[in-house]
Motif scaffolding. Structure first.
Motif, mmCIF file in Angstrom:
data_model
loop_
_atom_site.group_PDB
_atom_site.id
_atom_site.type_symbol
_atom_site.label_atom_id
_atom_site.label_comp_id
_atom_site.label_asym_id
_atom_site.label_seq_id
_atom_site.Cartn_x
_atom_site.Cartn_y
_atom_site.Cartn_z
ATOM 1 N N LEU A 42 0.858 -1.178 0.000
ATOM 2 C CA LEU A 42 0.000 0.000 0.000
ATOM 3 C C LEU A 42 0.897 1.231 0.000
ATOM 4 N N THR A 43 0.754 2.065 -1.021
ATOM 5 C CA THR A 43 1.611 3.242 -1.170
ATOM 6 C C THR A 43 0.747 4.482 -0.998
ATOM 7 N N LEU A 44 0.968 5.204 0.111
ATOM 8 C CA LEU A 44 0.070 6.282 0.516
ATOM 9 C C LEU A 44 0.726 7.649 0.375
ATOM 10 N N ASP A 45 -0.005 8.570 -0.238
ATOM 11 C CA ASP A 45 0.413 9.963 -0.347
ATOM 12 C C ASP A 45 0.179 10.649 1.007
ATOM 13 N N VAL A 46 1.276 11.229 1.580
ATOM 14 C CA VAL A 46 1.171 11.943 2.853
ATOM 15 C C VAL A 46 1.629 13.387 2.647
ATOM 16 N N SER A 47 1.403 13.905 1.435
ATOM 17 C CA SER A 47 1.819 15.270 1.130
ATOM 18 C C SER A 47 0.922 16.275 1.844
ATOM 19 N N GLY A 48 1.295 17.564 1.790
ATOM 20 C CA GLY A 48 0.562 18.594 2.510
ATOM 21 C C GLY A 48 -0.893 18.719 2.103
ATOM 22 N N SER A 49 -1.225 18.395 0.844
ATOM 23 C CA SER A 49 -2.615 18.538 0.389
ATOM 24 C C SER A 49 -3.556 17.556 1.075
ATOM 25 N N MET A 50 -3.008 16.536 1.741
ATOM 26 C CA MET A 50 -3.863 15.571 2.438
ATOM 27 C C MET A 50 -4.480 16.158 3.715
ATOM 28 N N ARG A 51 -4.129 17.420 4.048
ATOM 29 C CA ARG A 51 -4.755 18.075 5.204
ATOM 30 C C ARG A 51 -6.184 18.538 4.896
ATOM 31 N N SER A 148 1.886 -13.392 -7.004
ATOM 32 C CA SER A 148 1.463 -12.147 -7.632
ATOM 33 C C SER A 148 1.954 -10.961 -6.809
ATOM 34 N N ARG A 149 2.181 -9.851 -7.493
ATOM 35 C CA ARG A 149 2.678 -8.644 -6.842
ATOM 36 C C ARG A 149 1.812 -7.452 -7.251
ATOM 37 N N ARG A 150 1.445 -6.639 -6.271
ATOM 38 C CA ARG A 150 0.506 -5.560 -6.548
ATOM 39 C C ARG A 150 0.865 -4.341 -5.705
ATOM 40 N N ILE A 151 0.891 -3.176 -6.358
ATOM 41 C CA ILE A 151 1.044 -1.893 -5.679
ATOM 42 C C ILE A 151 -0.314 -1.203 -5.698
ATOM 43 N N VAL A 152 -0.764 -0.751 -4.539
ATOM 44 C CA VAL A 152 -2.010 0.017 -4.452
ATOM 45 C C VAL A 152 -1.618 1.444 -4.090
ATOM 46 N N LEU A 153 -1.679 2.338 -5.077
ATOM 47 C CA LEU A 153 -1.265 3.729 -4.903
ATOM 48 C C LEU A 153 -2.475 4.598 -4.575
ATOM 49 N N ILE A 154 -2.403 5.328 -3.465
ATOM 50 C CA ILE A 154 -3.491 6.202 -3.019
ATOM 51 C C ILE A 154 -2.953 7.615 -2.918
ATOM 52 N N THR A 155 -3.516 8.526 -3.705
ATOM 53 C CA THR A 155 -3.031 9.905 -3.714
ATOM 54 C C THR A 155 -4.179 10.849 -4.027
ATOM 55 N N ASP A 156 -3.997 12.122 -3.630
ATOM 56 C CA ASP A 156 -5.023 13.121 -3.913
ATOM 57 C C ASP A 156 -4.564 14.135 -4.947
ATOM 58 N N GLY A 157 -3.401 13.905 -5.546
ATOM 59 C CA GLY A 157 -2.900 14.856 -6.532
ATOM 60 C C GLY A 157 -1.906 14.224 -7.476
ATOM 61 N N GLU A 158 -1.571 14.955 -8.528
ATOM 62 C CA GLU A 158 -0.607 14.453 -9.499
ATOM 63 C C GLU A 158 0.815 14.627 -8.978
#
Length: 423
Positions: A42-51, A148-158
């Motif tokens: 699980l690959t999670l975006d923790v950038s400032g926009s996640m506020r 099997s191998r899987r990345i789950v990318l979760i983000t709110d921006g490009e």
């Protein structure tokens, strides 16, 4: 007396069953073959926009944490799961440093739910959005093993770390033939984010989902993790040749390759008398391409004589185009048990894709090729029974049908004219 005998027999049977149940089982007996463990990161975006507080009255980060906690409780035991973050540590304005801000929060392996939840709880929206570097790091985290191998990318921006294009990174990962799928989830995405995440998913055969609510995020991540635990056919990476003579020889199975724009690639399959070759090919447009394209799957002899072909054209409405063919080889007239030698059939895969000058054509387009050998048809209701795959039988049958129908209609017409004149 009879009752006592039956009671004694029942007691003896019960004791025998208990003895067998309690007896130690020999090592390796009745144990199923160990299956390779699927891996998910699980690959999670923790950038400032996640506020931003726009998901069910709470921040995007809080919604992600809540979804993660519920997903971690339901991860199947056989799944090895890890967590990677991007933009979680660097708070400064130095772009070069911020674009390296990705790390593994929890290592890929057997899941300790308490430790994983504790690690997620420490996250706080911080910095940049280095999606490309995060994908490279996650691919490295998932190395090794046959599952099997899987990345789950979760983000709110490009991605904010161009020129490292995350879509191109995904294509490069797919081109390695390591069968790693990237699924992307966009939290309240705008058009640019949606296009980028869709491109990443399409490049690796994954899926893209737009998320508006916490429940949607939880359900989708849980579904993707659960999907990784299901047994699937793993494609075999292969590389077609420029000519049939040097082409790889394929056995029944599922294969993946990469084909350049407007390229021809060759493969070989041995078909024994009495067998039927069934093959199909799919080519995906994992980037922007011009409208009007096609795919050709052609079977021929080693001397170049065409046996049968399948072709399909597209006009830009779909991202995948497919075609297939069947070739039944007649049974041998020999009565020997070993049968006759197999015939080597050359399979040619061609495409007519083209792209605007601004689009990168390397690596090539993803190709999925299936090969199957089954018993040849013996039922006259099966079109292949007549050899229609060759095409000639179909033309001959249509010509004979037309000839007979024409003669019959002419005879009836003449008879009607004769009857009319006599009256």
């Amino acid at each position: 007396m009879i009752t006592r005998k039956r009671l004694a027999a029942g007691v003896c049977g019960l004791l025998a069953a208990m003895t067998l149940a309690l007896a130690p089982t020999p090592a390796g007996a009745d144990e199923p073959d160990a299956k390779p463990s699927p891996k998910v990161e699980l690959t999670l975006d923790v950038s400032g926009s996640m506020r931003a507080r726009d998901i069910d009255g709470q921040s995007r980060m809080a919604a992600a944490k809540q979804a993660f906690n519920e997903v971690l409780d339901a991860v199947p035991d056989e799944v090895q799961l890890g967590i990677r973050t991007l933009g979680a540590n660097y708070r400064g304005e130095d772009r070069k440093v911020g674009c390296k801000d990705t790390r593994q929060l929890y290592p890929v392996g057997p899941l300790n739910r308490t430790e994983a939840k504790t690690a997620v709880a420490t996250l706080s929206p911080t910095g940049w959005t280095p999606i490309g570097p995060a994908l490279l790091g996650a691919a490295d985290d998932l190395k090794g093993g046959d599952g099997s191998r899987r990345i789950v990318l979760i983000t709110d921006g490009e991605d904010t770390c161009a020129p490292l294009d995350p879509c191109q990174v995904a294509r490069d990962i797919a081109a390695k033939g390591i069968h790693l799928t990237v699924d992307t989830l966009g939290l309240l995405p705008d058009a640019k984010t949606r296009n980028q995440l869709s491109c990443i998913a399409e490049a690796t055969g994954g899926t893209y989902t737009s998320v508006q609510h916490t429940k949607e995020l939880r359900d989708r991540v849980h579904q993707l993790v659960d999907r990784a635990a299901r047994p699937v056919v793993t494609p075999v990476a292969t590389e077609g040749a420029q000519q049939c003579a040097g082409a790889p020889k394929l056995k029944p199975g599922l294969y993946t390759d990469r084909e350049k724009f407007a390229e021809h690639r060759w493969y070989r399959v041995d078909v024994r008398p009495g067998q039927e070759l069934r093959s199909s090919v799919s080519i995906a447009a994992d980037r922007a391409v011009n409208n009007d394209y096609g795919v050709l799957l052609r079977a021929s002899t080693v001397h170049g004589r065409e046996i049968v072909r399948g072709a399909e054209a597209g006009d830009g409405r779909t991202d995948v185009i497919s075609s297939g063919l069947r070739y039944p080889k007649a049974p041998s007239a020999s009565s020997d048990d070993d049968g006759s030698a197999p015939e080597t059939v050359c399979l040619q895969v061609s495409n007519s894709f083209s792209a605007p000058a601004s689009v990168k054509t390397d690596p090539g387009l993803p190709v999925e090729l299936t090969v199957d050998l089954v018993d040849g048809p013996d039922d006259a209701s099966d079109a292949a029974f007549f050899g229609l795959g060759h095409g000639w039988w179909l033309l001959i049958s249509l010509a004979l049908t037309g000839l007979v129908a024409g003669l019959l209609w002419g005879w009836i017409s003449r008879w009607r004219v004769t009857v009319w004149r006599t009256r």
